[in-house]
Design a protein around this motif. Sequence first.
Motif, PDB file in Angstrom:
ATOM      1  N   LEU A  78      28.301  62.124  42.474  1.00 12.04           N
ATOM      2  CA  LEU A  78      29.571  61.508  42.878  1.00 12.04           C
ATOM      3  C   LEU A  78      30.420  61.262  41.639  1.00 12.04           C
ATOM      4  CD1 LEU A  78      28.226  58.686  45.251  1.00 12.04           C
ATOM      5  CD2 LEU A  78      29.336  60.784  45.983  1.00 12.04           C
ATOM      6  N   GLY A  82      32.882  56.117  42.054  1.00 13.10           N
ATOM      7  CA  GLY A  82      32.222  56.032  43.360  1.00 13.10           C
ATOM      8  C   GLY A  82      30.801  55.536  43.237  1.00 13.10           C
ATOM      9  N   ALA A  83      30.093  56.027  42.208  1.00 14.84           N
ATOM     10  CA  ALA A  83      28.723  55.584  41.979  1.00 14.84           C
ATOM     11  C   ALA A  83      28.692  54.088  41.665  1.00 14.84           C
ATOM     12  CB  ALA A  83      28.098  56.394  40.843  1.00 14.84           C
TER      13      ALA A  83
END
Length: 134
Positions: A78, A82-83
């Motif tokens: 990702l 996002g992570a």
Amino acid sequence: MSAPHDTDRETLGALVHDLSEQTSALVRSEVELAKAELTAKGKAAGVGAGMFGAAGILGLFGLGVLIATAILALALVLPAWGAALIVAVVLFAAAGIAAVVGKGKVSQATPPAPERAVEGVKQDVETIKGGHSR
């Protein structure tokens, strides 16, 4: 046979006096030994408590590294933001669950008054009042 001289034998009073002094010295030395032992144990306990504190701090740092590792692992599939967002949401969810469970435990423990004991005393008072009114 010649009679023993007073200088050869100590009198009973002198023996009791010596015994009293030696007993006092023994008690004082035992108290000093106990103080020294407690001081040594106190120092060891202080060092142990400090080591527990250091272990807690190092554990917290380890948790931070583990969280960073989870973010970096998710960043492989990702975008990095996002992570990080996914890991943050999971952490906030875990914190929320812990807060709700903790609040439930605290509400079970409050009020801190011993309710069963108070109720028992009230029943005892009522029983005594009932016994006197007859």
